[in-house]
Design a protein around this motif. Structure first.
Motif, PDB file in Angstrom:
ATOM      1  N   THR A  20     -20.488  48.895  42.229  1.00 28.06           N
ATOM      2  CA  THR A  20     -19.751  50.138  42.035  1.00 28.06           C
ATOM      3  C   THR A  20     -18.254  49.957  42.155  1.00 28.06           C
ATOM      4  O   THR A  20     -17.496  50.883  41.885  1.00 28.06           O
ATOM      5  CB  THR A  20     -20.213  51.190  43.056  1.00 28.06           C
ATOM      6  N   SER A  21     -17.810  48.768  42.574  1.00 35.05           N
ATOM      7  CA  SER A  21     -16.379  48.507  42.695  1.00 35.05           C
ATOM      8  C   SER A  21     -16.118  47.018  42.539  1.00 35.05           C
ATOM      9  O   SER A  21     -17.020  46.192  42.711  1.00 35.05           O
ATOM     10  CB  SER A  21     -15.850  48.975  44.055  1.00 35.05           C
ATOM     11  N   LEU A  22     -14.871  46.695  42.219  1.00 29.95           N
ATOM     12  CA  LEU A  22     -14.489  45.281  42.121  1.00 29.95           C
ATOM     13  C   LEU A  22     -14.643  44.589  43.458  1.00 29.95           C
ATOM     14  O   LEU A  22     -15.077  43.433  43.526  1.00 29.95           O
ATOM     15  CB  LEU A  22     -13.030  45.170  41.652  1.00 29.95           C
ATOM     16  N   HIS A  23     -14.279  45.264  44.531  1.00 32.25           N
ATOM     17  CA  HIS A  23     -14.372  44.640  45.851  1.00 32.25           C
ATOM     18  C   HIS A  23     -15.829  44.303  46.184  1.00 32.25           C
ATOM     19  O   HIS A  23     -16.127  43.221  46.711  1.00 32.25           O
ATOM     20  CB  HIS A  23     -13.775  45.552  46.923  1.00 32.25           C
ATOM     21  N   GLU A  24     -16.719  45.204  45.855  1.00 30.23           N
ATOM     22  CA  GLU A  24     -18.137  44.948  46.097  1.00 30.23           C
ATOM     23  C   GLU A  24     -18.612  43.746  45.283  1.00 30.23           C
ATOM     24  O   GLU A  24     -19.384  42.910  45.774  1.00 30.23           O
ATOM     25  CB  GLU A  24     -18.943  46.192  45.738  1.00 30.23           C
ATOM     26  N   LEU A  25     -18.156  43.646  44.042  1.00 36.99           N
ATOM     27  CA  LEU A  25     -18.536  42.520  43.189  1.00 36.99           C
ATOM     28  C   LEU A  25     -18.076  41.199  43.801  1.00 36.99           C
ATOM     29  O   LEU A  25     -18.853  40.240  43.907  1.00 36.99           O
ATOM     30  CB  LEU A  25     -17.938  42.713  41.794  1.00 36.99           C
ATOM     31  N   LEU A  26     -16.801  41.143  44.199  1.00 35.24           N
ATOM     32  CA  LEU A  26     -16.265  39.898  44.772  1.00 35.24           C
ATOM     33  C   LEU A  26     -16.934  39.576  46.098  1.00 35.24           C
ATOM     34  O   LEU A  26     -17.288  38.418  46.362  1.00 35.24           O
ATOM     35  CB  LEU A  26     -14.756  40.013  44.958  1.00 35.24           C
ATOM     36  N   ASP A  27     -17.111  40.578  46.936  1.00 41.92           N
ATOM     37  CA  ASP A  27     -17.737  40.340  48.243  1.00 41.92           C
ATOM     38  C   ASP A  27     -19.137  39.757  48.096  1.00 41.92           C
ATOM     39  O   ASP A  27     -19.550  38.882  48.880  1.00 41.92           O
ATOM     40  CB  ASP A  27     -17.813  41.639  49.038  1.00 41.92           C
ATOM     41  N   ALA A  28     -19.869  40.213  47.091  1.00 38.37           N
ATOM     42  CA  ALA A  28     -21.232  39.736  46.895  1.00 38.37           C
ATOM     43  C   ALA A  28     -21.244  38.249  46.570  1.00 38.37           C
ATOM     44  O   ALA A  28     -22.086  37.493  47.070  1.00 38.37           O
ATOM     45  CB  ALA A  28     -21.915  40.533  45.794  1.00 38.37           C
ATOM     46  N   HIS A  29     -20.310  37.810  45.742  1.00 35.84           N
ATOM     47  CA  HIS A  29     -20.267  36.387  45.389  1.00 35.84           C
ATOM     48  C   HIS A  29     -19.721  35.541  46.539  1.00 35.84           C
ATOM     49  O   HIS A  29     -20.187  34.419  46.770  1.00 35.84           O
ATOM     50  CB  HIS A  29     -19.437  36.194  44.120  1.00 35.84           C
ATOM     51  N   ILE A  30     -18.755  36.052  47.266  1.00 31.35           N
ATOM     52  CA  ILE A  30     -18.212  35.311  48.411  1.00 31.35           C
ATOM     53  C   ILE A  30     -19.285  35.163  49.489  1.00 31.35           C
ATOM     54  O   ILE A  30     -19.393  34.118  50.138  1.00 31.35           O
ATOM     55  CB  ILE A  30     -16.960  36.025  48.951  1.00 31.35           C
ATOM     56  N   ALA A  31     -20.119  36.178  49.657  1.00 33.54           N
ATOM     57  CA  ALA A  31     -21.174  36.132  50.676  1.00 33.54           C
ATOM     58  C   ALA A  31     -22.193  35.033  50.397  1.00 33.54           C
ATOM     59  O   ALA A  31     -22.868  34.558  51.315  1.00 33.54           O
ATOM     60  CB  ALA A  31     -21.871  37.487  50.757  1.00 33.54           C
ATOM     61  N   GLU A  32     -22.303  34.623  49.132  1.00 30.19           N
ATOM     62  CA  GLU A  32     -23.230  33.545  48.796  1.00 30.19           C
ATOM     63  C   GLU A  32     -22.775  32.202  49.356  1.00 30.19           C
ATOM     64  O   GLU A  32     -23.564  31.256  49.418  1.00 30.19           O
ATOM     65  CB  GLU A  32     -23.400  33.450  47.286  1.00 30.19           C
ATOM     66  N   GLY A  33     -21.486  32.088  49.708  1.00 28.28           N
ATOM     67  CA  GLY A  33     -21.016  30.908  50.428  1.00 28.28           C
ATOM     68  C   GLY A  33     -20.236  29.884  49.655  1.00 28.28           C
ATOM     69  O   GLY A  33     -19.590  29.022  50.254  1.00 28.28           O
ATOM     70  N   SER A  34     -20.259  29.926  48.340  1.00 27.46           N
ATOM     71  CA  SER A  34     -19.573  28.879  47.587  1.00 27.46           C
ATOM     72  C   SER A  34     -18.147  29.256  47.204  1.00 27.46           C
ATOM     73  O   SER A  34     -17.323  28.388  46.915  1.00 27.46           O
ATOM     74  CB  SER A  34     -20.358  28.548  46.304  1.00 27.46           C
ATOM     75  N   LEU A  35     -17.832  30.537  47.174  1.00 26.93           N
ATOM     76  CA  LEU A  35     -16.534  31.017  46.702  1.00 26.93           C
ATOM     77  C   LEU A  35     -15.705  31.472  47.901  1.00 26.93           C
ATOM     78  O   LEU A  35     -16.048  32.451  48.559  1.00 26.93           O
ATOM     79  CB  LEU A  35     -16.759  32.190  45.738  1.00 26.93           C
ATOM     80  N   PRO A  36     -14.621  30.751  48.242  1.00 22.69           N
ATOM     81  CA  PRO A  36     -13.822  31.155  49.406  1.00 22.69           C
ATOM     82  C   PRO A  36     -13.206  32.534  49.259  1.00 22.69           C
ATOM     83  O   PRO A  36     -13.215  33.342  50.190  1.00 22.69           O
ATOM     84  CB  PRO A  36     -12.743  30.072  49.483  1.00 22.69           C
ATOM     85  N   GLY A  37     -12.625  32.792  48.096  1.00 24.57           N
ATOM     86  CA  GLY A  37     -11.967  34.072  47.888  1.00 24.57           C
ATOM     87  C   GLY A  37     -11.654  34.277  46.425  1.00 24.57           C
ATOM     88  O   GLY A  37     -11.860  33.388  45.592  1.00 24.57           O
ATOM     89  N   ALA A  38     -11.153  35.454  46.087  1.00 25.26           N
ATOM     90  CA  ALA A  38     -10.818  35.780  44.711  1.00 25.26           C
ATOM     91  C   ALA A  38      -9.963  37.034  44.690  1.00 25.26           C
ATOM     92  O   ALA A  38      -9.968  37.829  45.634  1.00 25.26           O
ATOM     93  CB  ALA A  38     -12.084  35.993  43.884  1.00 25.26           C
ATOM     94  N   VAL A  39      -9.233  37.195  43.581  1.00 22.40           N
ATOM     95  CA  VAL A  39      -8.480  38.418  43.329  1.00 22.40           C
ATOM     96  C   VAL A  39      -8.812  38.857  41.909  1.00 22.40           C
ATOM     97  O   VAL A  39      -8.858  38.023  40.991  1.00 22.40           O
ATOM     98  CB  VAL A  39      -6.960  38.212  43.477  1.00 22.40           C
ATOM     99  N   ALA A  40      -9.057  40.140  41.709  1.00 24.05           N
ATOM    100  CA  ALA A  40      -9.419  40.654  40.394  1.00 24.05           C
ATOM    101  C   ALA A  40      -8.646  41.930  40.105  1.00 24.05           C
ATOM    102  O   ALA A  40      -8.297  42.693  41.015  1.00 24.05           O
ATOM    103  CB  ALA A  40     -10.919  40.924  40.315  1.00 24.05           C
ATOM    104  N   LEU A  41      -8.384  42.155  38.825  1.00 25.33           N
ATOM    105  CA  LEU A  41      -7.681  43.353  38.366  1.00 25.33           C
ATOM    106  C   LEU A  41      -8.312  43.812  37.065  1.00 25.33           C
ATOM    107  O   LEU A  41      -8.537  43.002  36.160  1.00 25.33           O
ATOM    108  CB  LEU A  41      -6.194  43.068  38.168  1.00 25.33           C
ATOM    109  N   VAL A  42      -8.585  45.102  36.973  1.00 25.87           N
ATOM    110  CA  VAL A  42      -8.992  45.717  35.716  1.00 25.87           C
ATOM    111  C   VAL A  42      -8.142  46.973  35.546  1.00 25.87           C
ATOM    112  O   VAL A  42      -8.015  47.784  36.478  1.00 25.87           O
ATOM    113  CB  VAL A  42     -10.488  46.083  35.697  1.00 25.87           C
ATOM    114  N   ALA A  43      -7.545  47.140  34.368  1.00 21.65           N
ATOM    115  CA  ALA A  43      -6.704  48.304  34.098  1.00 21.65           C
ATOM    116  C   ALA A  43      -7.037  48.856  32.729  1.00 21.65           C
ATOM    117  O   ALA A  43      -7.275  48.103  31.776  1.00 21.65           O
ATOM    118  CB  ALA A  43      -5.228  47.931  34.166  1.00 21.65           C
ATOM    119  N   ARG A  44      -7.049  50.189  32.647  1.00 16.24           N
ATOM    120  CA  ARG A  44      -7.291  50.861  31.369  1.00 16.24           C
ATOM    121  C   ARG A  44      -6.561  52.187  31.400  1.00 16.24           C
ATOM    122  O   ARG A  44      -6.801  53.019  32.290  1.00 16.24           O
ATOM    123  CB  ARG A  44      -8.786  51.076  31.135  1.00 16.24           C
TER     124      ARG A  44
END
Length: 387
Positions: free
Chosen positions: A4-28
């Motif tokens: 439901t949000s970009l933060h939720e998307l990134l947190d889900a992948h980081i929780a898997e353990g392989s991705l230390p961090g990320a920054v994402a932007l979507v604009a329309r």
């Protein structure tokens, strides 16, 4: 993955353990969503920030293509012009007799290499789907193509001299090959403009677009915002392996500023570039950075169906514009006809969707394992397509 949000998307992948961090932007339109999640280094305590700096790798390519179009607009070079006037090293290129021929089994090129050939990746230099071909080996060994390593590459004149000894894999214009044309294009821009590539990009693109954090090296004062860069561990369950730390290869200017993948940037800086494309070449203040026709050519597919089929890298409905891919069919949930942009081997992706006025940028620190996009990118694209 349904999020439901970009933060939720990134947190889900980081929780898997392989991705230390990320920054994402979507604009329309007037709506922008930005998320910074995780940490700047594996096991570290420095949180990822909106203005964290990343090695953006191949999403450098659209930026360099845009710089080449400013030279066209200035009347200094035309797409149909042979580049040998500025790159004499390519005045008499040789071509391997067949793609599998030894590097000394060559014939002459039937026509000169042009600027358009470089912009569309059809000059005859670059990566095919089969990296084992004899003419591909020198690209890795002598020209240091592949994952970016800025301090290991020869200076432009020496690099071009080495390139002149490498045969083309096919005749100019005949087929699409990945990567090398953008590095050649970077050298060409510097020679046509008669100034180093970093300075030219700063003057014509970075300054008018407000891309204050984009360049080929990170200033000492900004190193605290610079993220670490990793490669997946040898074991599927192992921790990622550090490739480059903030004080590593991007902490000083390189001898060879790579037009194929050398830039460091932030999500907001690339988004400013993307907004310019969506605005037909205008920056946020209404100043013209590129002509509308230049933008149109950049974001239009230039490949034939046969060239797309033979590229070997595109399996999801994409063609190629200038410096980036263009969606030409709806082959996956994230494909949107006319979407333009690309991915970077350091774990980055950036696109614009002209039909909806969307800019989407995702920067991570984990190197891609191959041409297939990792799941975090695919989930991000799906999210951006429905934004």
């Amino acid at each position: 993955m349904t999020t439901t949000s970009l933060h939720e998307l990134l947190d889900a992948h980081i929780a898997e353990g392989s991705l230390p961090g990320a920054v994402a932007l979507v604009a329309r339109g007037g709506r922008t969503e930005v998320a910074a999640a995780g940490t700047a280094s594996l096991g570290g305590s420095t949180p990822m920030r909106r203005d964290s700096l990343f090695r953006i790798a191949s999403i450098t390519k659209p930026i360099v293509a845009a710089a080449a179009m400013t030279l066209v607009e200035d009347g200094l070079i035309a797409p149909a012009d042979p580049v040998a006037a500025w790159l004499p090293e390519l005045a008499a290129p040789l071509v391997v007799r067949t793609p599998r021929s030894p590097v000394d089994d060559v014939v002459s090129a039937v026509r000169p290499i042009t600027l358009l050939d470089l912009l569309t990746f059809r000059a005859g230099y670059g990566f095919p789907s089969d990296f084992s071909l004899p003419a591909v080996a020198p690209l890795f060994a002598e020209l240091k193509q592949g994952p970016p390593q800025p301090q290991a590459v020869l200076a432009p004149d020496a690099w071009m001299a080495a390139l002149s000894r490498v045969p083309l894999l096919h005749q100019p214009g005949d087929g699409w090959l990945y990567n090398t044309c953008s590095d050649i294009l970077g050298v060409l821009i510097a020679r046509v403009a008669d100034r180093p590539l970093p300075g030219y990009l700063a003057e014509r693109l970075f300054e008018p677009l407000g891309m204050t954090d984009t360049g080929f090296a990170v200033e000492p004062a900004a190193l605290d915002r610079f993220t670490s860069y990793y490669r997946a561990g040898a074991d599927s369950g192992g921790d990622p392996v550090l490739v480059d730390a903030p004080d590593g290869q991007w902490s000083s200017p390189p001898a060879f500023p790579s037009g194929a993948g050398g830039l460091v940037s932030t999500v907001d800086d690339w988004a400013a570039f993307g907004r310019m494309l969506l605005a037909g070449g205008l920056n946020d203040g209404g100043h013209r950075v590129l002509a509308a026709e230049s933008v149109r050519q950049m974001i239009t597919d230039h490949l034939t169906p046969e060239q797309r089929a033979a590229s070997g890298l595109f399996t999801e409905g994409q063609g190629w514009g200038f410096g980036g891919a263009v969606d030409v069919e709806v082959a996956a949930p994230w494909n949107v006809l006319g979407r333009y942009g690309w991915v970077g081997g350091t774990g980055t992706t950036a696109h614009v969707i002209p039909a909806t006025g969307t800019v989407a940028v995702l920067l991570t620190q984990l190197e891609m394992a191959g041409p297939a996009a990792p799941r975090v990118m695919r989930d991000f694209w799906t999210y951006a397509a429905g934004f």
